[in-house]
Design an enzyme around this catalytic site. Structure first.
Site, PDB file in Angstrom:
ATOM      1  N   LEU A  56       0.870  -1.169   0.000  1.00  0.00           N
ATOM      2  CA  LEU A  56       0.000   0.000   0.000  1.00  0.00           C
ATOM      3  C   LEU A  56       0.905   1.216   0.000  1.00  0.00           C
ATOM      4  O   LEU A  56       1.922   1.237   0.701  1.00  0.00           O
ATOM      5  CB  LEU A  56      -0.904   0.037   1.237  1.00  0.00           C
ATOM      6  CG  LEU A  56      -2.048  -0.973   1.342  1.00  0.00           C
ATOM      7  CD1 LEU A  56      -2.804  -0.767   2.654  1.00  0.00           C
ATOM      8  CD2 LEU A  56      -3.008  -0.866   0.157  1.00  0.00           C
ATOM      9  N   ASP A  57       0.545   2.225  -0.766  1.00  0.00           N
ATOM     10  CA  ASP A  57       1.321   3.453  -0.757  1.00  0.00           C
ATOM     11  C   ASP A  57       1.383   4.026   0.652  1.00  0.00           C
ATOM     12  O   ASP A  57       0.497   3.785   1.476  1.00  0.00           O
ATOM     13  CB  ASP A  57       0.686   4.497  -1.681  1.00  0.00           C
ATOM     14  CG  ASP A  57       0.773   4.107  -3.145  1.00  0.00           C
ATOM     15  OD1 ASP A  57       1.591   3.232  -3.476  1.00  0.00           O
ATOM     16  OD2 ASP A  57       0.022   4.679  -3.944  1.00  0.00           O
ATOM     17  N   ARG A  58       2.392   4.812   0.899  1.00  0.00           N
ATOM     18  CA  ARG A  58       2.569   5.407   2.219  1.00  0.00           C
ATOM     19  C   ARG A  58       1.299   6.120   2.714  1.00  0.00           C
ATOM     20  O   ARG A  58       0.889   5.981   3.855  1.00  0.00           O
ATOM     21  CB  ARG A  58       3.736   6.386   2.170  1.00  0.00           C
ATOM     22  CG  ARG A  58       3.958   7.161   3.451  1.00  0.00           C
ATOM     23  CD  ARG A  58       5.144   8.080   3.322  1.00  0.00           C
ATOM     24  NE  ARG A  58       5.363   8.825   4.561  1.00  0.00           N
ATOM     25  CZ  ARG A  58       6.480   9.477   4.849  1.00  0.00           C
ATOM     26  NH1 ARG A  58       7.472   9.460   3.989  1.00  0.00           N
ATOM     27  NH2 ARG A  58       6.597  10.124   5.982  1.00  0.00           N
ATOM     28  N   THR A  60      -1.802   5.728   1.748  1.00  0.00           N
ATOM     29  CA  THR A  60      -3.028   4.927   1.706  1.00  0.00           C
ATOM     30  C   THR A  60      -3.182   4.133   2.997  1.00  0.00           C
ATOM     31  O   THR A  60      -2.226   3.523   3.477  1.00  0.00           O
ATOM     32  CB  THR A  60      -2.996   3.959   0.512  1.00  0.00           C
ATOM     33  OG1 THR A  60      -2.761   4.699  -0.685  1.00  0.00           O
ATOM     34  CG2 THR A  60      -4.311   3.205   0.388  1.00  0.00           C
ATOM     35  N   ARG A 168      -4.322   6.094  -8.154  1.00  0.00           N
ATOM     36  CA  ARG A 168      -3.993   7.522  -8.188  1.00  0.00           C
ATOM     37  C   ARG A 168      -3.734   7.988  -9.622  1.00  0.00           C
ATOM     38  O   ARG A 168      -4.198   9.069 -10.029  1.00  0.00           O
ATOM     39  CB  ARG A 168      -2.781   7.783  -7.297  1.00  0.00           C
ATOM     40  CG  ARG A 168      -3.047   7.492  -5.818  1.00  0.00           C
ATOM     41  CD  ARG A 168      -1.752   7.336  -5.026  1.00  0.00           C
ATOM     42  NE  ARG A 168      -0.934   8.525  -5.121  1.00  0.00           N
ATOM     43  CZ  ARG A 168       0.346   8.578  -4.732  1.00  0.00           C
ATOM     44  NH1 ARG A 168       0.941   7.496  -4.240  1.00  0.00           N
ATOM     45  NH2 ARG A 168       1.027   9.699  -4.834  1.00  0.00           N
TER      46      ARG A 168
END
Length: 243
Positions: A56-58, A60, A168
């Site tokens: 997961l992105d930072r 998110t 995104r």
């Protein structure tokens, strides 16, 4: 007291957490100054090494899976690669997209600085597909951009593929960027939410994953509640995520 993460599932084979926003999953060359990582915090919390099955992105938040062995993490990662994991995300975006739709737009490969590039590796665009459904909308009597009113929407997102930053990048592609996205979003709207709505995070959360347990073979649907600034914003706008 030691920092703790919210655990959604834990057995002898795997552990699932509700990752808070602005927490890296593991050490990154891009954020060398960071000292907090989900892997380290969870390891200290449960007293066992863990291996992430996906990323997961930072910014998110939401459901994040770890194996308690490299083999289990690998089996889970294979499910993600094979497209057999059901994924549900929630996002707040600029504008009012269609009631439902699909974004079928190839994305160029994005690599970590330390990722190996083989002789035949390529950064060419890869197929990427995201389905979305509009859950709620609002129009505020505020001129954030060049219009006298500003529109926002709550979306349910289902990424079929798993390209890096796919959601995104896809929402930017259809001109409905996610609020709080410093890379692909719109600065004016991000600042408005931070300064006037007390919401300074990326408004993207993995609210549910369903996968097959690598050991028992049972299907596990795991949900993470929307909380913090995201939940406060939903309440402020009178939006419900259950539709």
């Amino acid at each position: 007291m030691a920092e703790e993460l919210s655990i959604l599932w834990h057995d002898e084979h795997l552990v699932v957490i509700d990752k808070p926003p602005n927490l890296l999953v593991h050490r990154s060359e891009i954020d060398r100054h960071e000292t907090r990582f989900a892997i380290q915090i969870l390891r200290d919390q449960i007293g066992h090494r863990v291996w992430p099955a996906h990323r997961l992105d930072r910014g998110t938040s939401g459901v994040l899976l770890f194996g308690l062995s490299p083999e289990i993490a690998g089996a889970l990662a294979h499910q993600f690669a094979a497209g057999t994991v059901d994924k549900r995300y929630l996002a707040v975006v600029r504008g009012h997209p269609l009631l439902a739709g699909s974004i079928d737009h190839p994305l160029s490969r994005q690599r970590d600085d330390y990722e190996f590039r083989g002789e035949h590796s390529s950064d060419a665009a890869q197929p990427a597909l995201t389905h979305y459904r509009r859950l709620a909308t609002i129009e505020l009597p505020v001129a954030v951009d060049r219009y006298p009113h500003s529109r926002y929407a709550l979306l349910e997102l289902e990424p079929v593929t798993g390209r890096r930053h796919q959601l995104r990048r896809h929402l930017k592609h259809i001109a409905h960027p996610i609020i709080g996205d410093a890379t692909y979003g719109k600065g004016r709207h991000n600042r408005y939410f931070a300064e006037h709505l007390n919401c300074r995070r990326l408004l993207l959360a993995c609210s549910e994953l369903a996968f097959t347990h690598p050991f028992s073979g049972t299907r596990l649907p795991i949900k993470a509640p929307i909380s913090g600034e995201f939940a406060a914003l939903l309440t402020r706008f009178g939006w419900s995520t259950e539709q």
